[in-house]
Design an enzyme around this catalytic site. Structure first.
Site, mmCIF file in Angstrom:
data_model
loop_
_atom_site.group_PDB
_atom_site.id
_atom_site.type_symbol
_atom_site.label_atom_id
_atom_site.label_comp_id
_atom_site.label_asym_id
_atom_site.label_seq_id
_atom_site.Cartn_x
_atom_site.Cartn_y
_atom_site.Cartn_z
ATOM 1 N N LYS A 171 -61.772 38.000 154.912
ATOM 2 C CA LYS A 171 -63.166 37.827 154.482
ATOM 3 C C LYS A 171 -64.117 37.753 155.666
ATOM 4 C CE LYS A 171 -60.719 36.484 150.910
ATOM 5 N NZ LYS A 171 -60.650 36.793 149.524
ATOM 6 N N ASP B 208 -55.207 25.861 154.264
ATOM 7 C CA ASP B 208 -55.422 27.277 154.003
ATOM 8 C C ASP B 208 -56.860 27.573 154.397
ATOM 9 O OD1 ASP B 208 -55.790 29.816 153.090
ATOM 10 O OD2 ASP B 208 -55.176 29.438 151.016
ATOM 11 N N TRP C 175 -56.363 28.526 144.149
ATOM 12 C CA TRP C 175 -56.169 29.975 144.153
ATOM 13 C C TRP C 175 -54.849 30.288 143.426
ATOM 14 C CZ3 TRP C 175 -53.287 32.985 148.311
ATOM 15 C CH2 TRP C 175 -53.466 34.367 148.146
HETATM 16 N N1 KET Z 1 -56.216 31.686 150.403
HETATM 17 C C1 KET Z 1 -57.241 31.641 149.535
HETATM 18 C C2 KET Z 1 -57.792 30.322 149.150
HETATM 19 C C3 KET Z 1 -57.743 32.841 149.005
HETATM 20 O O1 KET Z 1 -58.746 32.760 148.163
HETATM 21 C C4 KET Z 1 -57.190 34.072 149.378
HETATM 22 C C5 KET Z 1 -57.675 35.319 148.790
HETATM 23 C C6 KET Z 1 -56.146 34.051 150.313
HETATM 24 C C7 KET Z 1 -55.678 32.850 150.796
HETATM 25 C C8 KET Z 1 -55.422 35.266 150.804
HETATM 26 O O2 KET Z 1 -56.158 36.280 151.290
HETATM 27 P P1 KET Z 1 -55.497 37.397 152.245
HETATM 28 O O3 KET Z 1 -56.133 38.652 151.805
HETATM 29 O O4 KET Z 1 -54.020 37.378 152.057
HETATM 30 O O5 KET Z 1 -55.884 36.981 153.623
HETATM 31 N N2 KET Z 1 -58.382 35.337 147.755
HETATM 32 C C9 KET Z 1 -59.046 36.482 147.102
HETATM 33 C C10 KET Z 1 -58.258 37.735 147.043
HETATM 34 C C11 KET Z 1 -56.918 37.613 146.394
HETATM 35 O O6 KET Z 1 -56.767 36.987 145.345
HETATM 36 O O7 KET Z 1 -55.967 38.179 146.988
HETATM 37 C C12 KET Z 1 -59.551 36.051 145.722
HETATM 38 O O8 KET Z 1 -59.303 34.906 145.315
HETATM 39 O O9 KET Z 1 -60.227 36.857 145.077
#
Ligand code: KET
Length: 478
Positions: free
Chosen positions: A324, A288, A207
């Site tokens: 999610k 994560d 990511w």
């Molecule tokens: N870890 C991973 C692997 C991840 O894909 C995301 C979010 C997060 C943590 C953090 O999400 P949060 O909303 O802070 O709980 N991924 C998606 C959104 C983004 O990039 O913020 C994405 O990859 O589209």
């Protein structure tokens, strides 16, 4: 005139060296911005010269522009700021929002959409919110620095298992953080301050926010091999070699399930080998967990890799997100758990986590955590949640099948079986950046430049459009 320009340049109106550190898109946008600034400045100076002349016929009396002169009052102290590039993932949504096309499709950010292409608020979330609103005894006082106690306990149970010995022995400290990102950042800051090894290994690829989070936290980021583009699968040998040659004690970031962006996870047997290798070298696991329930549709199955590492009695960190799996994206609700060897260590670790959090944002917000706690503690709501979660996971799996079938039907060159083999929200298509640009330009389909598409943004109605676009991209740019 030239002298005035030089003096203005000295005050930072143009900074080609700073710009060179940015991507080509930022160079072009920032150089056009600096062109605009220079033109405006030239206009200003031409207009200003007769005024200066009327005040003084003696050129020696002319005051050269300085930050306090009138030439600068019209401009900003931030005039030298170079335009930063958009975020590689969230910037896709920015571009999508600007596109007036009625057929546009956003497959950039990993956010669930319904068959109608709409964001989904889970039914259980609506019910929980209703309960919270109806409860007049609820107040809006500050939460403690570590967040809502009940939420923290329930979150640890969700990821580690209700019968986890580590929880029963009180050797887990859990703090509520700002979603997955905030949990990773707090964990990173804590490690940078208190852990003896400052190197963190992250998978290649990963990511896009991971390297930035950990670098800013004060850790030194290195990568380990993870994905093999040739097989579109796990580079297991490369992974073992790289972790095998990591220095003892190094931190290793592991995606608990549904690896982003590749959709490729180790098997349980491979996880076991990774665990043995990491424990033998005292590597510190930092999980994560942003997609619990999204990989298999089962919360327990998706937590299994984490639970294997906790079952051996060793230490680890886990960042959780409810963005999610409960659809609580904008509520920013997550948790950081640190599993320690004893209750005493865990309580000392927690005391230090408070020192990380307090100057950062003082304490976390109350609403999202209250929703999660309401759902997790109520047997009926919990069961209903697992059903809604499974339905989201199943819809994504059905999108995989539909896209695969659509490409087959078109005879699109290449082996597309990875679309149905990959796990979680994303398909790592293998499309290159040129093909991605083509699909955005010609078909108004938006995705990250690495060819990742969010299957959760797709529906039966939009699959044919995407398949047409992929077919055209693949046949136009082999
Ligand atoms: N870890 C991973 C692997 C991840 O894909 C995301 C979010 C997060 C943590 C953090 O999400 P949060 O909303 O802070 O709980 N991924 C998606 C959104 C983004 O990039 O913020 C994405 O990859 O589209």
């Amino acid at each position: 005139m030239r002298q005035q320009f030089t003096s203005l340049e000295a005050h930072g109106f143009e900074s080609p060296t700073t710009q060179s550190a940015f991507s080509s898109s930022s160079i072009s946008s920032s150089s056009s911005a600096s062109d605009r600034r220079l033109k405006a400045l030239a206009r200003h100076l031409v207009d200003a010269s007769p005024v200066m002349d009327s005040h003084s016929q003696n050129p020696n009396d002319t005051v050269s522009p300085s930050p306090t002169s009138s030439a600068f009052h019209a401009d900003s102290v931030f005039a030298h700021i170079v335009r930063a590039p958009e975020d590689p993932i969230l910037g896709v949504t920015v571009a999508y929002n600007k596109d007036p096309s009625p057929v546009k499709l956003n497959l950039g950010v990993g956010a669930y959409r319904t068959e109608e292409g709409k964001p989904l608020v889970l039914n259980v979330v609506r019910q929980a919110e209703q309960q919270l609103v109806n409860d007049r005894s609820r107040v809006k006082e500050y939460l403690p620095i570590v967040g809502l106690a009940e939420y923290n306990k329930l979150s640890a149970k969700l990821i580690l298992g209700a019968d986890s010995p580590a929880i029963q022995e009180n050797r887990v400290t859990t703090v509520q953080c700002l979603s997955g990102t905030g949990s990773l950042r707090v964990g990173g800051e804590f490690l940078a301050r208190h852990y003896h090894q400052l190197t963190i290994y992250i998978p290649l690829p990963t990511w896009g926010n991971h390297p930035k989070i950990f670098t800013l936290a004060g850790l030194s980021v290195k990568t380990y091999r993870y994905y093999d583009p040739a097989t579109r699968g796990l580079d297991f040998q490369g992974l073992l070699e790289d972790l095998g040659s990591a220095p003892s004690g190094a931190i290793v970031l592991l995606h608990a399930c549904a690896h982003n962006p590749t959709g490729v996870d180790p098997t349980i047997q491979q996880w076991e080998q990774i665990r043995q290798l990491m424990r033998s070298k005292a590597l510190l696991p930092f999980f994560d967990s942003a997609y619990q329930g999204f990989a298999s549709g089962s919360l327990d199955a998706d937590a299994q890799p984490v639970r294997m590492f906790v079952a051996d009695g060793g230490e680890c960190l886990v960042a959780q997100s409810y963005a999610k799996n409960m659809g609580l994206y904008g509520e920013r609700v997550g948790a950081l758990s640190i599993v320690c060897k004893s209750a005493d260590v865990a309580s000392r670790v927690e005391s230090q986590l408070k020192l990380v959090i307090r100057p950062m944002y003082s304490s976390p917000p109350i609403h999202g955590a209250s929703i999660v706690a309401t759902i997790l503690k109520d047997r009926n709501l919990y069961t209903e949640w697992t059903i809604e979660l499974k339905a989201m996971a199943d819809r994504i799996i059905s999108m995989r099948q539909q896209l695969f079938d659509a490409l087959r039907a078109r005879g699109t060159p290449g082996d597309w079986s990875h679309i149905i083999k990959q796990i979680g929200m994303f398909t790592f298509t293998g499309l290159n950046s040129e093909q991605v640009v083509f699909m955005t330009r010609e078909y108004h389909i938006y995705m990250t430049s690495d060819g990742r598409i969010s299957m959760a943004g797709l529906s039966s109605r939009t699959v044919p459009h995407l398949a047409d676009a992929i077919h055209a991209a693949v046949t136009s740019f082999a």
